[in-house]
Design an enzyme around this catalytic site. Structure first.
Site, PDB file in Angstrom:
ATOM      1  N   HIS A 143     -13.227  -3.096  -2.920  1.00  0.00           N
ATOM      2  CA  HIS A 143     -12.463  -2.665  -1.740  1.00  0.00           C
ATOM      3  C   HIS A 143     -12.941  -3.426  -0.495  1.00  0.00           C
ATOM      4  O   HIS A 143     -12.989  -2.886   0.613  1.00  0.00           O
ATOM      5  CB  HIS A 143     -12.619  -1.146  -1.550  1.00  0.00           C
ATOM      6  CG  HIS A 143     -11.428  -0.484  -0.918  1.00  0.00           C
ATOM      7  ND1 HIS A 143     -10.528   0.266  -1.616  1.00  0.00           N
ATOM      8  CD2 HIS A 143     -10.991  -0.444   0.368  1.00  0.00           C
ATOM      9  CE1 HIS A 143      -9.595   0.747  -0.798  1.00  0.00           C
ATOM     10  NE2 HIS A 143      -9.857   0.319   0.416  1.00  0.00           N
ATOM     11  N   SER A 145       0.829  -1.209   0.000  1.00  0.00           N
ATOM     12  CA  SER A 145       0.000   0.000   0.000  1.00  0.00           C
ATOM     13  C   SER A 145       0.866   1.264   0.000  1.00  0.00           C
ATOM     14  O   SER A 145       2.020   1.242   0.438  1.00  0.00           O
ATOM     15  CB  SER A 145      -0.885  -0.013   1.245  1.00  0.00           C
ATOM     16  OG  SER A 145      -1.544   1.226   1.406  1.00  0.00           O
ATOM     17  N   LYS A 195      -7.317  -0.493  -9.959  1.00  0.00           N
ATOM     18  CA  LYS A 195      -8.032  -1.267  -8.925  1.00  0.00           C
ATOM     19  C   LYS A 195      -9.376  -0.605  -8.619  1.00  0.00           C
ATOM     20  O   LYS A 195      -9.427   0.601  -8.346  1.00  0.00           O
ATOM     21  CB  LYS A 195      -7.177  -1.335  -7.655  1.00  0.00           C
ATOM     22  CG  LYS A 195      -7.827  -2.078  -6.487  1.00  0.00           C
ATOM     23  CD  LYS A 195      -6.816  -2.295  -5.351  1.00  0.00           C
ATOM     24  CE  LYS A 195      -7.355  -3.130  -4.211  1.00  0.00           C
ATOM     25  NZ  LYS A 195      -8.049  -2.369  -3.188  1.00  0.00           N
ATOM     26  N   TYR A 209      -2.237   5.322  -3.894  1.00  0.00           N
ATOM     27  CA  TYR A 209      -3.336   6.249  -3.656  1.00  0.00           C
ATOM     28  C   TYR A 209      -2.810   7.564  -4.202  1.00  0.00           C
ATOM     29  O   TYR A 209      -1.873   8.135  -3.637  1.00  0.00           O
ATOM     30  CB  TYR A 209      -3.610   6.390  -2.160  1.00  0.00           C
ATOM     31  CG  TYR A 209      -4.494   5.315  -1.560  1.00  0.00           C
ATOM     32  CD1 TYR A 209      -5.611   4.835  -2.236  1.00  0.00           C
ATOM     33  CD2 TYR A 209      -4.222   4.807  -0.288  1.00  0.00           C
ATOM     34  CE1 TYR A 209      -6.430   3.876  -1.668  1.00  0.00           C
ATOM     35  CE2 TYR A 209      -5.041   3.841   0.290  1.00  0.00           C
ATOM     36  CZ  TYR A 209      -6.147   3.386  -0.407  1.00  0.00           C
ATOM     37  OH  TYR A 209      -6.951   2.445   0.152  1.00  0.00           O
ATOM     38  N   THR A 246      -5.350   2.635  -7.133  1.00  0.00           N
ATOM     39  CA  THR A 246      -6.682   2.416  -6.552  1.00  0.00           C
ATOM     40  C   THR A 246      -7.568   3.619  -6.869  1.00  0.00           C
ATOM     41  O   THR A 246      -7.234   4.759  -6.541  1.00  0.00           O
ATOM     42  CB  THR A 246      -6.571   2.207  -5.032  1.00  0.00           C
ATOM     43  OG1 THR A 246      -5.755   1.048  -4.818  1.00  0.00           O
ATOM     44  CG2 THR A 246      -7.934   1.988  -4.396  1.00  0.00           C
TER      45      THR A 246
HETATM   46  C1  FNR Z   1      -7.817  -2.268   2.676  1.00  0.00           C
HETATM   47  N1  FNR Z   1      -7.818  -2.103   1.289  1.00  0.00           N
HETATM   48  C2  FNR Z   1      -6.924  -1.219   0.718  1.00  0.00           C
HETATM   49  N2  FNR Z   1      -6.875  -1.095  -0.646  1.00  0.00           N
HETATM   50  C3  FNR Z   1      -5.975  -0.285  -1.223  1.00  0.00           C
HETATM   51  O1  FNR Z   1      -5.962  -0.185  -2.451  1.00  0.00           O
HETATM   52  N3  FNR Z   1      -5.079   0.392  -0.443  1.00  0.00           N
HETATM   53  C4  FNR Z   1      -5.070   0.324   0.898  1.00  0.00           C
HETATM   54  O2  FNR Z   1      -4.239   0.945   1.566  1.00  0.00           O
HETATM   55  C5  FNR Z   1      -6.048  -0.475   1.519  1.00  0.00           C
HETATM   56  N4  FNR Z   1      -6.137  -0.552   2.873  1.00  0.00           N
HETATM   57  C6  FNR Z   1      -6.978  -1.454   3.468  1.00  0.00           C
HETATM   58  C7  FNR Z   1      -6.983  -1.576   4.862  1.00  0.00           C
HETATM   59  C8  FNR Z   1      -7.781  -2.544   5.457  1.00  0.00           C
HETATM   60  C9  FNR Z   1      -7.759  -2.683   6.944  1.00  0.00           C
HETATM   61  C10 FNR Z   1      -8.575  -3.411   4.659  1.00  0.00           C
HETATM   62  C11 FNR Z   1      -9.386  -4.525   5.267  1.00  0.00           C
HETATM   63  C12 FNR Z   1      -8.597  -3.258   3.281  1.00  0.00           C
HETATM   64  C13 FNR Z   1      -8.674  -2.937   0.433  1.00  0.00           C
HETATM   65  C14 FNR Z   1      -7.955  -4.227   0.071  1.00  0.00           C
HETATM   66  O3  FNR Z   1      -6.883  -3.972  -0.790  1.00  0.00           O
HETATM   67  C15 FNR Z   1      -8.885  -5.221  -0.641  1.00  0.00           C
HETATM   68  O4  FNR Z   1      -9.497  -4.586  -1.745  1.00  0.00           O
HETATM   69  C16 FNR Z   1      -9.952  -5.807   0.255  1.00  0.00           C
HETATM   70  O5  FNR Z   1      -9.484  -6.009   1.565  1.00  0.00           O
HETATM   71  C17 FNR Z   1     -10.389  -7.130  -0.317  1.00  0.00           C
HETATM   72  O6  FNR Z   1     -11.463  -7.645   0.336  1.00  0.00           O
HETATM   73  P1  FNR Z   1     -11.375  -8.751   1.501  1.00  0.00           P
HETATM   74  O7  FNR Z   1     -10.446  -9.850   1.046  1.00  0.00           O
HETATM   75  O8  FNR Z   1     -10.888  -8.036   2.722  1.00  0.00           O
HETATM   76  O9  FNR Z   1     -12.807  -9.177   1.585  1.00  0.00           O
END
Ligand code: FNR
Length: 379
Positions: free
Chosen positions: A277, A122, A253, A146, A172
């Protein structure tokens, strides 16, 4: 599996969770309540989050018999790299809040090195991306952007990722502003604002040049400056600019509509990452896996990734059959990190992969290429 059954013969019963339900239960016990809410929660009343998981139940795999599956090959090619399996770790900012020592990104990177499962690092990591890259060993990492509103900071982050050896930039699109998350709102819980996970900014020369004082001297002002530039709402016009930032493959994404996927590829994007997400951004939406078949059809020949709701080996196999080239998990490995740092993450990845591998063995699909639309039916 063999390891566990053999150990069982001498009376050793695994202490680690073998199902996602058990993993989730134990992670909740291991995490402080605010951290748990932040990681486990989602947008609105979390219908999209639930839909992401339930949608996998609407698809069923069709077993095929009399095929030679004693030898399986789960390897895939992704952006010029041969990977041992089609599994990835989705970007999780602030994953440091899940681990005892705060260095969740390094724990994730070490798990990537140990398993060959790439980490999508990330933008919001607690250690600078260069150190995170170094801890990934031979496993090629991807960098998630981001996109900040300051274009020179964006350029700097991307150039650093390129120099640090990341193999692709995952941009993203769905989080230029944070979604409506009642669990966090009711506790005023937004960990990034406490300065966690801003190491990539605090270590960035261009970001530092925007500050009156270095972040070490005035972290509060640095956090506020970051907050003002956190999310650029990207539009189609920005794709050419993004493309100009790097020669690395660019993956978008959060794309769920086939028309968006088609246009993105027409405009030079290298990969489409179908994701909601994890239901954290928009509520009341369609499950990511249900978007996958149309997106796949819209962009034949383009790399398509999927996450959101993947919890088991059978979910991975279904997503591959529905057209994903690789599949990412988010919360499952964050829960693994909470239970046991690197070892916990490795355990979670290995159980998902072991289940996928055995399922392919018993269902008659020896390679990923065998998993096509004929392998799965809408129930
Ligand atoms: C995320 N996700 C996320 N996505 C992204 O592009 N950058 C990020 O920094 C984050 N940070 C983040 C923090 C936390 C605590 C969670 C749970 C999720 C989203 C992540 O990349 C992903 O899309 C989802 O977590 C996928 O779904 P599941 O497997 O958690 O159901």
């Amino acid at each position: 599996q063999t390891e566990i059954y053999l150990a069982g013969l001498s009376g050793v019963v695994p202490q680690l969770p073998m199902t996602f339900t058990e993993l989730e239960r134990r992670a909740e016990l291991a995490m402080p309540p605010g951290t748990w809410s932040y990681v486990a929660g989602g947008a609105g009343d979390e219908r999209t989050q639930r839909a992401n998981r339930e949608a996998f139940d609407h698809w069923g795999l069709v077993p095929r018999m009399l095929r030679a599956t004693t030898e399986r090959d789960l390897s895939v090619e992704l952006f010029g790299h041969r990977l041992p399996s089609p599994l990835l770790m989705a970007p999780i900012g602030v994953i440091g809040i899940c681990t005892q020592d705060g260095h969740g990104d390094l724990a994730t990177a070490r798990a990537a090195a140990a398993t060959g499962v790439p980490m999508i690092a990330s933008t919001l990591t607690e250690d600078p991306m260069e150190e995170v890259a170094a801890a990934q060993g031979e496993t090629p990492g991807l960098f998630q952007l981001y996109c900040p509103t300051d274009p020179e900071v964006a350029q700097s982050l991307v150039s650093r990722a390129e120099r640090a050896g990341y193999s692709a930039i995952v941009v993203t699109l769905d989080t230029w502003v944070t979604g409506w998350r009642p669990r966090d709102l009711s506790t005023s819980n937004f960990p990034q604002l406490r300065g966690h996970a801003l190491a990539n900014y605090f270590s960035d020369p261009v970001f530092r040049s925007r500050l009156a004082k270095p972040p070490e001297e005035d972290p509060g002002a640095a956090i506020l400056t970051w907050a003002t530039m956190f999310g650029r709402p990207l539009a189609w016009d920005d794709l050419a600019w993004l493309r100009s930032l790097t020669d690395l493959p660019i993956v978008l994404k959060g794309v769920c509509h086939p028309d968006d996927a088609r246009r993105a590829v027409d405009e030079g994007v290298d990969g489409i990452y179908v994701s909601t997400h994890g239901g954290r951004q928009a509520n009341g939406g369609i499950a990511a896996v249900d978007c996958l078949p149309e997106v796949r059809e819209a962009v034949p020949g383009t790399t398509v990734l999927l996450d959101s709701g993947v919890r088991s080996g059978s979910d991975v196999v279904k997503a591959l059959a529905l057209g994903a080239d690789a599949v990412a998990v988010g919360r499952p490995y964050a829960f693994g990190a909470a239970l046991g740092g690197t070892d916990g993450i490795v355990h979670v990845l290995r159980t998902i992969l072991a289940e996928a591998d055995l399922l392919m063995a018993v269902d008659g699909y020896p390679t990923i290429a065998d998993l096509d639309r004929e392998a799965v039916r809408r129930l």
